[in-house]
Design a protein around this motif. Structure first.
Motif, mmCIF file in Angstrom:
data_model
loop_
_atom_site.group_PDB
_atom_site.id
_atom_site.type_symbol
_atom_site.label_atom_id
_atom_site.label_comp_id
_atom_site.label_asym_id
_atom_site.label_seq_id
_atom_site.Cartn_x
_atom_site.Cartn_y
_atom_site.Cartn_z
ATOM 1 N N GLU A 177 0.800 -1.230 0.000
ATOM 2 C CA GLU A 177 0.000 0.000 0.000
ATOM 3 C C GLU A 177 0.830 1.276 0.000
ATOM 4 O O GLU A 177 2.031 1.272 0.233
ATOM 5 C CB GLU A 177 -0.955 -0.011 1.187
ATOM 6 N N THR A 178 0.121 2.368 -0.275
ATOM 7 C CA THR A 178 0.703 3.713 -0.296
ATOM 8 C C THR A 178 1.919 3.746 -1.230
ATOM 9 O O THR A 178 2.961 4.300 -0.892
ATOM 10 C CB THR A 178 1.062 4.187 1.133
ATOM 11 N N VAL A 179 1.768 3.142 -2.393
ATOM 12 C CA VAL A 179 2.862 3.046 -3.347
ATOM 13 C C VAL A 179 3.099 4.410 -3.993
ATOM 14 O O VAL A 179 2.256 4.903 -4.740
ATOM 15 C CB VAL A 179 2.552 2.001 -4.440
ATOM 16 N N PHE A 180 4.236 5.031 -3.678
ATOM 17 C CA PHE A 180 4.571 6.307 -4.338
ATOM 18 C C PHE A 180 5.595 6.098 -5.438
ATOM 19 O O PHE A 180 5.808 6.954 -6.281
ATOM 20 C CB PHE A 180 5.046 7.355 -3.320
ATOM 21 N N ASN A 242 -4.869 4.783 -2.150
ATOM 22 C CA ASN A 242 -5.145 5.182 -0.768
ATOM 23 C C ASN A 242 -4.316 6.415 -0.427
ATOM 24 O O ASN A 242 -3.407 6.788 -1.161
ATOM 25 C CB ASN A 242 -4.823 4.044 0.212
ATOM 26 N N CYS A 243 -4.666 7.039 0.697
ATOM 27 C CA CYS A 243 -3.895 8.138 1.274
ATOM 28 C C CYS A 243 -3.869 9.385 0.380
ATOM 29 O O CYS A 243 -4.563 9.473 -0.629
ATOM 30 C CB CYS A 243 -2.475 7.679 1.610
ATOM 31 N N ALA A 244 -3.095 10.375 0.806
ATOM 32 C CA ALA A 244 -2.782 11.623 0.085
ATOM 33 C C ALA A 244 -3.989 12.511 -0.202
ATOM 34 O O ALA A 244 -3.934 13.712 -0.008
ATOM 35 C CB ALA A 244 -2.018 11.345 -1.199
ATOM 36 N N LEU A 245 -5.081 11.929 -0.670
ATOM 37 C CA LEU A 245 -6.235 12.746 -1.059
ATOM 38 C C LEU A 245 -7.473 12.340 -0.272
ATOM 39 O O LEU A 245 -7.575 11.240 0.242
ATOM 40 C CB LEU A 245 -6.532 12.564 -2.554
ATOM 41 N N GLY A 246 -8.451 13.266 -0.231
ATOM 42 C CA GLY A 246 -9.765 12.931 0.296
ATOM 43 C C GLY A 246 -10.556 12.165 -0.755
ATOM 44 O O GLY A 246 -10.142 12.040 -1.914
ATOM 45 N N ALA A 247 -11.735 11.680 -0.351
ATOM 46 C CA ALA A 247 -12.515 10.804 -1.229
ATOM 47 C C ALA A 247 -12.921 11.481 -2.538
ATOM 48 O O ALA A 247 -12.868 10.884 -3.612
ATOM 49 C CB ALA A 247 -13.754 10.310 -0.487
ATOM 50 N N ASN A 248 -13.303 12.774 -2.460
ATOM 51 C CA ASN A 248 -13.773 13.439 -3.688
ATOM 52 C C ASN A 248 -12.643 13.636 -4.691
ATOM 53 O O ASN A 248 -12.825 13.463 -5.902
ATOM 54 C CB ASN A 248 -14.462 14.768 -3.351
ATOM 55 N N LEU A 249 -11.451 13.973 -4.210
ATOM 56 C CA LEU A 249 -10.317 14.188 -5.118
ATOM 57 C C LEU A 249 -9.772 12.877 -5.685
ATOM 58 O O LEU A 249 -9.130 12.863 -6.731
ATOM 59 C CB LEU A 249 -9.192 14.933 -4.387
ATOM 60 N N LEU A 250 -10.048 11.785 -5.002
ATOM 61 C CA LEU A 250 -9.562 10.490 -5.479
ATOM 62 C C LEU A 250 -10.449 9.916 -6.589
ATOM 63 O O LEU A 250 -9.980 9.119 -7.409
ATOM 64 C CB LEU A 250 -9.524 9.509 -4.300
#
Length: 333
Positions: A177-180, A242-250
């Protein structure tokens, strides 16, 4: 034990929320992280949340139980930094096997308790595999763009050790997860495939990238679709963000991949974006409204929460998910 692949066909599965957010509420101090066993350890240990599986196991157990109680199908092990590479910050590389094994064992114990109570809703444990604090694709030194702080092989070896311990501890699936940096993820996936081959097992794999900013790309420069294409050679259970953004921006990034793959799609966004104090203040209801858009658009098979989410967020999400059918693979309605 019911098969997670079968469960995915029947319903949208709910992943847990944030472990870190829940641990912050305990306000653990240095001595709590150390416990009796590490009271004379030579390095500061506060902030090493994975260590709490050894020194504060009851807290970890309680948090898993809270997420299952509100409707989560899957909890993640407390092993986000469980590699020798990440543990080097605390000089705890030698503890990696034990940290992962114990974290998996604790989560599995709680999962089995809930499954026994509700056999119609089996609970699953995902072994959490974080990205480490180094990147294989980019240089940390602006003056030396060719420099790398870690090699693919170093990552592969570190991930393999983590994977073996998680499997020995009893996880049902693995979550990279959280693969950047997709190269880091490929090292993890390579290690998992190696372990699967050596043991002759079929271990489901979830893969979750992170879109780091408004550019719509991962830190190593890939768009959502490019990320999907570059990992599609692996037989994944699910792919998502996952992560970094809220649901709407994702949402647009989920839309970009949902129609282009037969893998299940997962998302566990943050509770909005952090405020000026680095805190997440989106309420469960606000987050639920945004996530319902995913469900209406047939985007999702697995849904949960990342930074700032609590059991209350997951309760709202689980109640919503129960009203919708899971995304049918490879097609948008």
């Amino acid at each position: 034990m019911s098969n997670i692949r079968e469960a995915l066909k029947e319903r949208i599965l709910v992943l847990d929320g944030a472990m870190g957010t829940m641990l912050q509420a305990y306000k653990f101090q240095e001595e709590d992280f150390r416990g009796e066993r590490f009271k004379d350890y030579p390095t500061p240990l506060q902030g090493n949340n994975d260590l709490l599986s050894l020194t504060q196991p009851e807290a970890i157990k309680t948090i898993h139980g809270k997420y299952f109680a509100v409707g989560a199908d899957i909890v993640e092990t407390n092993t986000f930094s469980g590699t020798t590479i990440a543990m080097a910050d605390y000089q705890m590389e030698d503890l990696v096997y034990e940290l992962n094994y114990e974290s998996a064992r604790i989560a599995k114990e709680v999962a089995d308790e809930f499954t026994a109570k509700e056999p119609h809703k089996p609970r699953f444990v995902a072994g959490s595999i974080g990205p480490t604090n180094r990147t294989a694709s980019m240089s940390p030194d602006v003056n030396d763009p060719g420099y790398r702080a870690v090699t693919f092989d170093e990552l592969r070896i570190a991930y393999k050790q983590q994977v073996e311990a998680l499997i020995d501890g009893g996880v049902d699936l693995l979550l990279v997860e959280t693969v950047f940096d997709t190269l880091n993820a490929k090292a993890a996936l390579f290690a998992i495939e190696e372990v699967k081959d050596e043991r002759g097992i079929d271990m489901p794999i979830m893969l979750s990238g992170t879109i780091t900013d408004a550019s719509g790309r991962t830190l190593s420069g890939q768009t959502a679709e490019a990320f999907l294409i570059s990992v599609s050679h692996i037989p994944l259970l699910s792919v998502g963000f996952n992560c970094a953004l809220g649901a709407n921006l994702l949402q647009p990034h989920l839309e970009a991949i949902a129609s282009k793959t037969d893998f299940a799609i997962s998302a566990h966004p943050n509770a909005g974006l952090p405020n000026a104090f680095g805190e997440y203040d989106e309420s469960p209801e606000e987050m639920g409204e945004q996530i319902e858009e995913y469900l209406k658009r047939n985007l999702i098979n697995i849904i949960g929460g990342c930074c700032g989410t609590s059991p209350e967020h997951i309760r709202v999400i689980a109640d919503l998910a129960a009203k919708y059918k899971p995304r049918t693979h490879g097609e948008l309605v």
